[in-house]
Structures are given as structure tokens and as C-alpha cells.
Design an enzyme around this catalytic site. Sequence first.
Site: not given
Ligand SMILES: NC(=O)c1ccc[n+]([C@@H]2O[C@H](COP(=O)([O-])OP(=O)(O)OC[C@H]3O[C@@H](n4cnc5c(N)ncnc54)[C@H](OP(=O)(O)O)[C@@H]3O)[C@@H](O)[C@H]2O)c1
Length: 249
Positions: A135, A148
Site C-alpha cells: 500500500s 497498517y
Molecule cells: N482498498 C484499498 O484502498 C487498498 C489500498 C491499498 C492496499 N490495499 C490492500 O489490498 C489488499 C486487498 O484488499 P481489498 O481492498 O481488496 O479489500 P477487501 O475487499 O476487504 O478484501 C480483503 C480480502 O482479504 C481476505 N481476508 C481478510 N482476512 C483474512 C484472513 N484472516 N484469512 C483469509 N483471508 C482473509 C478477505 O477474505 P474473507 O472475507 O473471505 O475473509 C477478503 O477476500 C489488502 O492487502 C489491502 O491492504 C487496499
Amino acid sequence: MRRRLDGATAVVTGATSGIGLATSRLLADHGCRVVLVGRDQVALRRAARQTGGVECLVDLTSPDAADTVVRAAGGQVDLLVNNAGVGWAGPLEAMPADQLGSLVEINLVAPLRLTRAVLPRMLARGDGHLVLVSSIAGYMGVAGEAVYAATKAGLRAFADSLRLEAADRGIGVSLIVPGAVDTNFFRRRGQPYSRRLPRMASADAVAREVLHAVQRDTAEVFVPRWLRLPARLRGAVPRAVDVLQRRLG
Ligand SMILES: NC(=O)c1ccc[n+]([C@@H]2O[C@H](COP(=O)([O-])OP(=O)(O)OC[C@H]3O[C@@H](n4cnc5c(N)ncnc54)[C@H](OP(=O)(O)O)[C@@H]3O)[C@@H](O)[C@H]2O)c1
């Protein structure tokens, strides 16, 4: 040289939602057999239907998670996308200790463990690719997101080190550095995205960058691309950028 994806086994963590789901779909479209990792059984089944992928229902913070994932993949993993992650927003002193621990477990320890589990076979074949979804918070630091940001900076250091360690042994390592992405991330952490910049990217846009990074063996990709500039500036003139960040909120 472009990496061929057709027929490759790709493990995607966090495949039930957001960036992971979009990446899984795209990899499946490019001929990958996708192993979908997540905890939400209903969403996992839906993702499997959409991608023809293999379901791997597991909490990545459990001690035997890495073994479970490798087993679901049938032993051999050609591409690992370490994407699963969660956020937490608020002042550090207000963060409950158990949430601090679980954030570090899911965002940092789990990708390290899973990478450690798939790497020996990749090295034995002299071929494989590792993706780590970091990130911009891991580059710039963000007030209210100290833990984070620390987990995401940890992934950056891990990726840089691993690239040095494994590049001439046939292993590609790509760090993906998104700004803000329109997913469930903000709802899950309980605090909406409130900054003007960077504007929210779509999960599909990030997925496309993941795909290109793997195909071209790119070390680091910022989404949007202009985020590379403040990240580099932060390295060169940290105090000036701190002042700017405080002014801009
Ligand atoms: N959205 C943003 O603005 C942003 C910006 C920078 C970086 N990121 C990074 O991008 C990545 C994906 O995030 P996203 O934005 O796509 O968010 P998201 O839609 O909330 O997806 C998060 C995913 O992580 C999985 N997860 C969480 N805890 C888990 C656990 N203990 N075991 C297995 N799976 C787990 C969830 O699966 P379940 O629901 O099935 O548990 C879900 O599929 C993350 O690493 C986040 O830090 C996001």
C-alpha cells in the site's frame, strides 16, 4: 520476456472480494488454474463458479494455513498473489492489543509464511512468481494507520530482499502499491475513505496492474502510477514531505 500464464497454477489470497476477486477472474481469463483463498464460504463458492477455480477455505492466521493452501494447490504453485489484508484506522493508543496482533498476522506474517511454503518448489524448478500487495501507506506513513502502514512497509522490505535473494534463481517478485481502491476494505475497517487524493481506483484496474507486473516481471507498480513520485520524494526529502502531508491532511 513475457511470463506465460496459460496452464499455470495461481494461488490468490483474499480471493473472495475486491482486488483478490478481480485478480482471480483476470488470471482465470488468461488460462490460469486459480486456487482461491478466503474465509467467507458463500463468497468463495461464488468466486469458484465465476473463475472455475479451486476453493480453499482457510483463515490465514491459523498456524497450519500455509500447508492447507499448498495442499489445495496440489503441491505446485507457479504464481502466488499475497493479497489478503485488513485495515484499522484510529490513534495507536486506542488500538486494542488483540487487533494489533491480528492485523500484523494477516497482513505481514501470513504472506511471509505462505511465501516460505511455496518457494522451495519454485526454486527446485527454477521458475515462479511472487506478488505482494502492499500500500502507499507502506511508503509514506499515514496518521491513524501506523500499524497498517508498518505491515505494508514490512512487505516492501520483504519483497526487496527476496528479489535480491531469488532473482537469478528464476523467481520474479512484484510489489503492488495501490493508493485507494474501491472495495469492501473501508467498510470492513469501519472508517470510510475521506481524502481527496489519490482518487479511488477500481479493483479491476489494480488487477490489470497485477497481471502486467507478472507478465513483464516488474519489480514495483504504483496504482495510480503518479503515486511513484511522492513515494520517491519521501525517500529523498522526508521532512519536507512530512510537512506537506500534514498540511494536506
Ligand atoms: N482498498 C484499498 O484502498 C487498498 C489500498 C491499498 C492496499 N490495499 C490492500 O489490498 C489488499 C486487498 O484488499 P481489498 O481492498 O481488496 O479489500 P477487501 O475487499 O476487504 O478484501 C480483503 C480480502 O482479504 C481476505 N481476508 C481478510 N482476512 C483474512 C484472513 N484472516 N484469512 C483469509 N483471508 C482473509 C478477505 O477474505 P474473507 O472475507 O473471505 O475473509 C477478503 O477476500 C489488502 O492487502 C489491502 O491492504 C487496499
